[in-house]
Design a protein around this motif. Structure first.
Motif, mmCIF file in Angstrom:
data_model
loop_
_atom_site.group_PDB
_atom_site.id
_atom_site.type_symbol
_atom_site.label_atom_id
_atom_site.label_comp_id
_atom_site.label_asym_id
_atom_site.label_seq_id
_atom_site.Cartn_x
_atom_site.Cartn_y
_atom_site.Cartn_z
ATOM 1 N N TYR A 21 -1.701 13.548 -13.641
ATOM 2 C CA TYR A 21 -0.557 14.315 -13.137
ATOM 3 C C TYR A 21 0.508 14.413 -14.216
ATOM 4 C CZ TYR A 21 -2.529 13.098 -8.573
ATOM 5 O OH TYR A 21 -3.371 12.923 -7.507
ATOM 6 N N GLN A 61 -9.378 2.284 -9.097
ATOM 7 C CA GLN A 61 -9.311 1.465 -7.886
ATOM 8 C C GLN A 61 -10.568 1.660 -7.038
ATOM 9 O OE1 GLN A 61 -5.809 2.342 -5.664
ATOM 10 N NE2 GLN A 61 -6.286 0.966 -3.988
ATOM 11 N N HIS A 110 -3.467 -6.610 -5.833
ATOM 12 C CA HIS A 110 -2.909 -7.101 -4.572
ATOM 13 C C HIS A 110 -3.068 -8.616 -4.437
ATOM 14 C CE1 HIS A 110 -1.547 -3.564 -2.527
ATOM 15 N NE2 HIS A 110 -2.667 -2.913 -2.794
ATOM 16 N N ASN A 141 0.834 -1.212 0.000
ATOM 17 C CA ASN A 141 0.000 0.000 0.000
ATOM 18 C C ASN A 141 0.861 1.251 0.000
ATOM 19 O OD1 ASN A 141 -2.002 -1.989 1.863
ATOM 20 N ND2 ASN A 141 -2.905 -0.826 0.213
ATOM 21 N N GLY A 142 0.444 2.212 -0.798
ATOM 22 C CA GLY A 142 1.167 3.472 -0.833
ATOM 23 C C GLY A 142 2.467 3.425 -1.610
ATOM 24 N N LYS A 192 1.661 2.901 -7.056
ATOM 25 C CA LYS A 192 1.149 2.215 -8.252
ATOM 26 C C LYS A 192 0.068 3.041 -8.949
ATOM 27 C CE LYS A 192 -0.190 -1.254 -5.685
ATOM 28 N NZ LYS A 192 0.186 -0.782 -4.339
ATOM 29 N N THR A 193 -0.934 3.452 -8.163
ATOM 30 C CA THR A 193 -2.008 4.251 -8.753
ATOM 31 C C THR A 193 -1.456 5.570 -9.296
ATOM 32 O OG1 THR A 193 -3.637 3.257 -7.285
ATOM 33 C CG2 THR A 193 -4.230 5.354 -8.271
ATOM 34 N N THR A 194 -0.473 6.110 -8.594
ATOM 35 C CA THR A 194 0.131 7.353 -9.073
ATOM 36 C C THR A 194 0.793 7.149 -10.437
ATOM 37 O OG1 THR A 194 0.476 7.962 -6.770
ATOM 38 C CG2 THR A 194 1.647 9.250 -8.410
HETATM 39 N N1 LIG Z 1 -2.445 14.054 -5.120
HETATM 40 C C1 LIG Z 1 -1.639 13.632 -4.138
HETATM 41 N N2 LIG Z 1 -1.150 14.509 -3.230
HETATM 42 C C2 LIG Z 1 -0.341 14.092 -2.237
HETATM 43 N N3 LIG Z 1 0.044 12.830 -2.064
HETATM 44 C C3 LIG Z 1 -0.403 11.900 -2.923
HETATM 45 C C4 LIG Z 1 -1.266 12.244 -3.995
HETATM 46 N N4 LIG Z 1 -1.561 11.122 -4.690
HETATM 47 C C5 LIG Z 1 -0.924 10.128 -4.071
HETATM 48 N N5 LIG Z 1 -0.212 10.584 -3.014
HETATM 49 C C6 LIG Z 1 0.615 9.782 -2.122
HETATM 50 O O1 LIG Z 1 1.485 9.025 -2.914
HETATM 51 C C7 LIG Z 1 1.705 7.757 -2.321
HETATM 52 C C8 LIG Z 1 1.417 6.686 -3.319
HETATM 53 O O2 LIG Z 1 0.026 6.595 -3.499
HETATM 54 P P1 LIG Z 1 -0.666 5.595 -4.517
HETATM 55 O O3 LIG Z 1 -2.111 5.866 -4.484
HETATM 56 O O4 LIG Z 1 -0.011 5.672 -5.834
HETATM 57 O O5 LIG Z 1 -0.371 4.193 -3.835
HETATM 58 P P2 LIG Z 1 -0.748 2.749 -4.340
HETATM 59 O O6 LIG Z 1 0.524 2.038 -4.632
HETATM 60 O O7 LIG Z 1 -1.759 2.812 -5.399
HETATM 61 O O8 LIG Z 1 -1.355 2.149 -3.014
HETATM 62 P P3 LIG Z 1 -2.665 1.247 -2.795
HETATM 63 O O9 LIG Z 1 -2.235 -0.163 -2.951
HETATM 64 O O10 LIG Z 1 -3.050 1.535 -1.394
HETATM 65 O O11 LIG Z 1 -3.659 1.677 -3.769
HETATM 66 C C9 LIG Z 1 0.824 7.684 -1.087
HETATM 67 O O12 LIG Z 1 1.650 7.978 0.039
HETATM 68 C C10 LIG Z 1 -0.183 8.768 -1.334
HETATM 69 O O13 LIG Z 1 -0.609 9.319 -0.102
#
Ligand SMILES: Nc1ncnc2c1ncn2[C@@H]1O[C@H](COP(=O)(O)OP(=O)(O)OP(=O)(O)O)[C@@H](O)[C@H]1O
Ligand SMILES: [Mg+2]
Lengths: 256, 390
Positions: A55, A87, A212, A40-41, A44-46
């Motif tokens: 972005y 997601q 996951h 988590n975090g 990936k989604t980013t």
């Molecule tokens: N717009 C934003 N502003 C600030 N922080 C962000 C933003 N988008 C994502 N983050 C931070 O970037 C990090 C990565 O987030 P992301 O959503 O990409 O995780 P993930 O790998 O998809 O996790 P998960 O498995 O929980 O979905 C996290 O710490 C999140 O809080």
């Protein structure tokens, strides 16, 4: 070796002090089933948000079919041929299941708004065409029986499938699926696995997916990149990833 | 071809009905004629605002500003034509009315573009503030522009526009209904449902919002032009914030997104105060008692809805107990009010009573049917047939 359909080259994005995606580099070849995993975090989604133009990378490049697409707005990225699911499901809840998919096809619409306002034959034909295409996709995603129901009334698993149907309606070359099996029971995720494979085999889509559910990823994906804290910690075929010490550490460190 | 036969048939019918309403107006008193025109204008305003607020989900609350732009465009055009001797003080010929309507459609549309383009790019409720601010700025500018009549107002030669008002109404309704039956209309709805998902699906969200805003504003502008010729005199007081809020109430009451709802709510909210204008003065304690009774009744129904769904519980003994309590409560309040020296033997004049009823209806609606009369549904021939077939 064919030219990659999608390349991330040192892609980096920073939110204030947090580097959410840190120098990530990978190529996806046309027709591949590619997995992106991590705790988590991990970012990936980013990564999806960078690829789809939500972005703009702080540094580095994103290339689609060899062209840099950094900072192109999402609706144009969709038109280039990248479609995604979300997601946290983002359907058009109050609209019908069919209409959700029709909207997905709208970006290749050929008529102008005045023809629609006057309900001219061209606009009617175009809407009919999109409706037929949508119905066919609902067929593929096994949702044809629910076509006229409200999207938000669908059970969870079917909502996820509807998101895929809607994304497919944009006629993408690259399909990004963000945790498509989340919240599904084993039978549903088994079915979904077959469907995603069909999207590649029969429809020629390239698929990049976040998941996951390790069984799902390991069985479906041909190559995998693992992120942790925004950085790549491993890459390879499923057997390599399963026994990779860094990966085990990252997932154990998360205590799950 | 059947398609074109149906199309021209329905256009012909709309024109015929418009002239029919015109004939009724011509045959009746000046007051009724004026009301028939205003009713059509309000339907147009509500339906055009519904395109922006209900269908596309953008919260615009200053619709009267575009109504005003259209109205003043027409008045200004009329004053130029008058000074050139093209038209006389006796009246504006219909061809010139139509020219004015077209011009107003364009100017209000352009105003919509200039207001919408910057504010619709921003997220949140900037649009609400900007549209409201635009109305206020416009009012002050006009008040200080002698060419537009300043704070006194501006005269324009009248014309009998009732049929054209209704043609505009039918056009506006037709355009919205048409749009909703095409993929274009669905893209408007998708923006209301989820902007992020829409843009990921390739919908140019800004363009859709601006398009909806410009189309909605343009129709309001055209309505404004017809108002000018119907009234023969306009000033800034015809376009206050109150007017904007009434139009907004019509949209919300009708059910955001439902074209049919906007039409029904516009007619109801327009006609209700007019009908109540002639209501007799009522004793204060009776009014208070009735309000208390209604409040108790509404509360009971609301509770029933929350617990069981209205349909099942309506004939249960509890319902009668609820009604009984409401009636008793009403009588108690009424008697108590008469015992208080400050409230006893007072009456409420009809002019104020209608506002009380108007507000009570709104409150009841919001409690019992917050999604509006029609929710997101539409009423039309198709839905009748569908029900018949099912
Ligand atoms: N717009 C934003 N502003 C600030 N922080 C962000 C933003 N988008 C994502 N983050 C931070 O970037 C990090 C990565 O987030 P992301 O959503 O990409 O995780 P993930 O790998 O998809 O996790 P998960 O498995 O929980 O979905 C996290 O710490 C999140 O809080
Ligand atoms: Mg995520």
């Amino acid at each position: 070796m064919p030219d990659p359909i999608l390349s991330l080259q040192n892609a980096t994005i920073q939110f204030g002090g947090l580097v959410a995606v840190d120098n990530v580099t990978f190529d996806i070849n046309p027709g591949e089933l590619f997995g992106l995993i991590g705790p988590n975090g991990a970012g990936k989604t980013t990564c999806f948000n960078l690829v789809t133009g939500v972005y703009k990378p702080t540094s580095g490049n994103i290339l689609f079919k060899g062209k840099v697409i950094n900072g192109i707005p999402p609706h144009k990225v969709a038109k280039l041929g990248i479609a995604r699911t979300f997601q946290n499901i983002r359907l058009f809840g109050a609209l019908s299941v069919l209409d959700n998919v029709v909207i997905g096809g709208f970006l290749r619409n050929q008529t102008n708004i005045f023809a629609s306002m006057a309900y001219l034959p061209g606009a009617i034909r175009e809407t009919e065409r999109l409706r037929d295409q949508a119905m066919a996709l609902l067929e593929v995603m096994d949702l044809a029986d629910e076509a006229n129901g409200r999207a938000s009334d669908l059970p969870y698993g079917k909502q996820r499938r509807l998101e895929i149907a809607r994304a497919m309606a944009t006629q993408p070359d690259l399909l990004l699926l963000d945790e498509p099996a989340a919240g599904m029971n084993p039978q549903e995720s088994e079915d979904l696995m077959n469907t995603v494979r069909k999207l590649r085999d029969d429809f020629g889509k390239t698929v990049l997916l976040i998941e996951h559910d390790m069984k799902f990823v390991m069985n479906l994906c041909e190559r995998i990149v693992v992120l942790d804290h925004g950085e790549e910690i491993a890459r390879g075929v499923p057997v390599e990833i399963r026994s990779h010490p860094e990966v085990i550490k990252a997932y154990l460190g998360e205590a799950c | 071809m059947k398609f074109w036969a149906v199309r021209f048939g329905s256009i012909g019918l709309a024109v015929l009905v418009s002239f029919g309403i015109g004939m009724i107006a011509q045959g009746s008193s000046g007051t009724v004629s004026r009301l028939l025109a205003l009713a059509g204008l309000y339907v147009t305003l509500a339906v055009s605002l519904n395109l922006i607020n209900g269908i596309t989900g953008q919260f615009s609350i200053g619709h009267a500003a575009f109504y005003q732009v259209g109205s003043y465009t027409a008045a200004f055009l009329a004053s130029i034509l008058l000074s050139r001797g093209v038209i006389s003080n006796l009246g504006t010929p219909i061809p010139w009315v139509l020219v004015a309507v077209a011009t107003s459609l364009v100017t209000a549309g352009i105003a919509g573009l200039f207001i919408g383009l910057p504010s619709l790019r921003l997220r949140g409720d900037y649009l609400a503030i900007v549209t409201l601010g635009f109305g206020e700025i416009l009012r002050i500018v006009i008040q200080n522009t002698p060419q537009l009549g300043g704070s006194y107002g501006i005269n324009s030669p009248k014309a009998f526009v009732v049929p054209y008002v209704w043609m505009l109404t039918f056009l506006c309704v037709g355009v919205c209904r048409n749009l909703l039956q095409t993929a274009h209309g669905l893209s408007f709805l998708s923006v209301r449902e989820d902007e992020v998902a829409s843009s990921a699906m390739g919908v140019n969200v800004t363009r859709v919002k601006v398009a909806a805003f410009v189309i909605g504003s343009a129709f309001a502008g055209a309505a404004g032009a017809l108002l000018t010729f119907n009234e023969g005199f306009i000033n800034v007081n015809s376009f206050t914030m109150d007017v904007s809020f009434i139009i907004l109430t019509m949209v919300v009451l009708g059910g955001t997104g439902s074209v049919t709802g906007s039409i029904v709510a516009a007619l109801t909210l327009f006609i209700l105060p007019e009908v109540l204008r002639d209501a007799p003065a009522m004793p204060l304690n009776a009014v208070l008692g009735t309000l208390a009774g209604i409040a108790l009744l509404v509360g009971t129904i609301r509770l029933a809805m929350d617990h069981k769904g209205l349909g099942r519980s309506i004939w249960m003994p509890k319902t009668y107990i609820g009604i009984g309590i409401a009636v008793a409560g009403g009588i108690v309040v009424s008697v108590l009010a008469n015992c208080l020296p400050a409230l006893a033997n007072r009456t409420i004049p009809s002019a104020e009573l209608r506002m009380v009823i108007f507000s009570a209806v709104l409150v009841i609606m919001m409690l019992l049917r917050p999604q509006g009369i029609f929710g997101v549904r539409e009423l039309g021939l198709k839905s009748f047939f569908r029900r018949a077939n099912a």
